[in-house]
Write a protein that holds these residues in place. Structure first.
Motif, mmCIF file in Angstrom:
data_model
loop_
_atom_site.group_PDB
_atom_site.id
_atom_site.type_symbol
_atom_site.label_atom_id
_atom_site.label_comp_id
_atom_site.label_asym_id
_atom_site.label_seq_id
_atom_site.Cartn_x
_atom_site.Cartn_y
_atom_site.Cartn_z
ATOM 1 N N ALA A 64 13.923 -5.387 8.923
ATOM 2 C CA ALA A 64 12.514 -4.951 9.517
ATOM 3 C C ALA A 64 12.379 -4.918 11.028
ATOM 4 O O ALA A 64 11.750 -3.843 11.616
ATOM 5 N N ARG A 65 13.008 -5.943 11.633
ATOM 6 C CA ARG A 65 12.707 -6.184 13.245
ATOM 7 C C ARG A 65 13.842 -5.129 13.425
ATOM 8 O O ARG A 65 13.637 -4.636 14.496
ATOM 9 N N ALA A 66 14.893 -4.868 13.179
ATOM 10 C CA ALA A 66 15.944 -3.766 13.494
ATOM 11 C C ALA A 66 15.547 -2.340 13.521
ATOM 12 O O ALA A 66 15.744 -1.673 14.335
ATOM 13 N N ARG A 67 14.406 -2.150 12.858
ATOM 14 C CA ARG A 67 13.732 -0.804 12.637
ATOM 15 C C ARG A 67 12.622 -0.894 13.511
ATOM 16 O O ARG A 67 12.198 0.110 13.847
ATOM 17 N N GLY A 68 12.559 -2.032 14.511
ATOM 18 C CA GLY A 68 11.486 -1.721 15.752
ATOM 19 C C GLY A 68 9.901 -2.100 15.135
ATOM 20 O O GLY A 68 9.278 -1.867 15.936
ATOM 21 N N LEU A 69 9.912 -2.694 13.869
ATOM 22 C CA LEU A 69 8.442 -2.896 13.603
ATOM 23 C C LEU A 69 8.054 -4.349 14.419
ATOM 24 O O LEU A 69 8.775 -4.983 14.973
ATOM 25 N N SER A 70 6.638 -4.120 14.776
ATOM 26 C CA SER A 70 6.106 -5.266 15.457
ATOM 27 C C SER A 70 6.223 -6.575 14.724
ATOM 28 O O SER A 70 6.242 -6.667 13.490
ATOM 29 N N GLU A 71 5.948 -7.654 15.469
ATOM 30 C CA GLU A 71 5.871 -8.975 14.960
ATOM 31 C C GLU A 71 4.918 -9.309 14.009
ATOM 32 O O GLU A 71 5.072 -9.946 12.902
ATOM 33 N N PRO A 72 3.696 -8.872 14.352
ATOM 34 C CA PRO A 72 2.756 -8.993 13.284
ATOM 35 C C PRO A 72 2.809 -8.152 11.976
ATOM 36 O O PRO A 72 2.543 -8.906 10.913
ATOM 37 N N ALA A 73 3.508 -7.107 12.195
ATOM 38 C CA ALA A 73 3.755 -6.285 10.903
ATOM 39 C C ALA A 73 4.693 -6.965 10.171
ATOM 40 O O ALA A 73 4.670 -6.976 8.713
ATOM 41 N N VAL A 74 5.714 -7.615 10.829
ATOM 42 C CA VAL A 74 6.750 -8.150 10.070
ATOM 43 C C VAL A 74 6.273 -9.575 9.456
ATOM 44 O O VAL A 74 6.679 -9.823 8.075
ATOM 45 N N GLN A 75 5.420 -10.064 10.304
ATOM 46 C CA GLN A 75 4.774 -11.339 9.492
ATOM 47 C C GLN A 75 3.949 -11.358 8.371
ATOM 48 O O GLN A 75 4.152 -11.916 7.572
ATOM 49 N N PHE A 76 2.933 -10.406 8.698
ATOM 50 C CA PHE A 76 2.193 -10.304 7.475
ATOM 51 C C PHE A 76 2.262 -9.121 6.569
ATOM 52 O O PHE A 76 2.223 -9.560 5.424
ATOM 53 N N ARG A 77 2.898 -8.252 6.818
ATOM 54 C CA ARG A 77 3.029 -7.027 5.897
ATOM 55 C C ARG A 77 4.341 -7.274 5.179
ATOM 56 O O ARG A 77 4.283 -7.022 3.833
ATOM 57 N N HIS A 78 5.202 -7.903 5.678
ATOM 58 C CA HIS A 78 6.722 -8.416 4.969
ATOM 59 C C HIS A 78 6.895 -9.670 4.381
ATOM 60 O O HIS A 78 6.948 -9.969 3.208
ATOM 61 N N ALA A 79 6.539 -10.666 5.513
ATOM 62 C CA ALA A 79 6.950 -11.878 5.055
ATOM 63 C C ALA A 79 5.777 -12.518 4.228
ATOM 64 O O ALA A 79 6.035 -13.244 3.308
ATOM 65 N N LEU A 80 4.542 -12.474 4.755
ATOM 66 C CA LEU A 80 3.419 -13.198 4.018
ATOM 67 C C LEU A 80 3.379 -12.515 2.550
ATOM 68 O O LEU A 80 2.934 -13.342 1.597
ATOM 69 N N ARG A 81 3.482 -11.271 2.317
ATOM 70 C CA ARG A 81 3.517 -10.792 1.276
ATOM 71 C C ARG A 81 4.389 -11.361 0.219
ATOM 72 O O ARG A 81 3.846 -11.591 -1.071
#
Length: 329
Positions: free
Chosen positions: A223-240
């Motif tokens: 997700a980070r390699a795709r250029g997603l922002s840290e909030p998107a990585v943290q809340f949309r992917h990790a927290l889910r």
């Protein structure tokens, strides 16, 4: 899924029968109901008639089966103290306890989730370490100490919030709520915060542990390699991906909160089932004690069964493992 559901329901019935046996033991063998219900001037004939009416002249297995059958219909006998049916007494107090538990659960999620994410993402910061230290205090402090401290600060010293009672309530049939009145909302704040204090720390520490594990997963790197922002990585992917354990634990804790709300209700004189139970213990009101035990156990078993079924719907592997005894794979 049907086999899983049948197995869970059978387990729930078994648990309730065991709880009924404990409640029956309390009801039958802690003191003599006849002596507790009649005064000292009662004649022997009155005692014999009451003993026959209560079914105490039958064998113990017959009394237990009758107790289970009556409890299934919501008949827990007559309160020694109030001389009223026990179930209406408990039903009258249930809305106050349920309201307190639901608000405490919502508070624990609203506060615990973001704090857990923050302490995981910024785990080396001073604030995160301070929150971790406070979480240890939250787990360690008993609820009555938290409640007394809150009363001292916000009721006695500052005078902002009431120290006891439920405030003005609105009734809808047999259900009552204080969420629709100003005095009811202000009276709810301190007991709800007290009851949620341990739950907040539990959710925060659970989310932190799950987040630290998930943040090391490969899909987070992608997700980070795709250029997603840290909030998107943290809340949309990790927290889910951390929410399923949180939902499971929160569902299980609702039963615990209902069972152990009696300490908070006693401190704040909150007119719920817990305060009713404490008063029943003080007056040796055995039918109320047995009825409270049955109702709380039924709620706890129902919540646990619902959580298990919800978890099985989300994760089909759990159904296969549970029904197949761990060899379904």
């Amino acid at each position: 899924m049907l086999a899983f559901l049948v197995k869970r329901l059978a387990e729930a019935v078994g648990v309730m029968l065991a709880v009924a046996l404990i409640a029956f033991t309390i009801f039958r063998f802690v003191g003599d109901p006849v002596e507790l219900m009649l005064n000292e001037q009662a004649s022997q004939q009155q005692r014999d008639e009451l003993r026959e009416r209560l079914g105490l002249n039958r064998s113990v297995p017959e009394q237990y089966l009758a107790f289970v059958a009556n409890a299934a219909r919501g008949d827990f006998g007559i309160s020694y103290r109030n001389q009223q049916d026990v179930f209406p007494l408990i039903a009258e107090r249930f809305p106050a306890t349920f309201e307190l538990v639901i608000v405490a659960t919502v508070l624990s999620l609203l506060i615990g989730l973001p704090l857990g994410v923050y302490t995981a993402v910024h785990r080396k910061s001073f604030l995160a370490q301070t929150l971790q230290f406070l979480s240890v205090l939250g787990v360690s402090l008993p609820s009555f100490a938290v409640g007394i401290l809150l009363i001292l600060v916000f009721s006695v010293t500052l005078g902002w919030l009431p120290a006891f009672g439920r405030g003005e309530v609105v009734k809808f049939g047999w259900w009552s709520t204080g969420l629709l009145t100003k005095s009811g909302l202000t009276a709810l704040v301190l007991p709800a915060v007290t009851l949620s204090f341990f739950q907040v720390t539990l959710v925060m520490r659970l989310v932190r542990a799950e987040m630290l594990e998930v943040m090391r997963a490969d899909f987070i790197r992608f997700a980070r390699a795709r250029g997603l922002s840290e909030p998107a990585v943290q809340f949309r992917h990790a927290l889910r991906n951390c929410l399923m354990p949180v939902i499971t634990v929160t569902g299980l804790q609702i039963g615990n909160l209902i069972a152990f709300a009696l300490v908070t209700e006693t401190v704040f004189q909150w007119p719920g089932m817990g305060l009713l139970f404490v008063q029943a213990v003080s007056f040796v009101d055995i039918p109320v004690m047995a009825g409270y035990l049955m109702v709380v156990s039924a709620v706890f078993v129902a919540v646990n069964t619902l959580v298990d079924m919800t978890y099985a719907l989300v994760d089909p592997r759990l159904r296969v493992d549970t029904v197949g005894g761990g060899h379904g794979r």
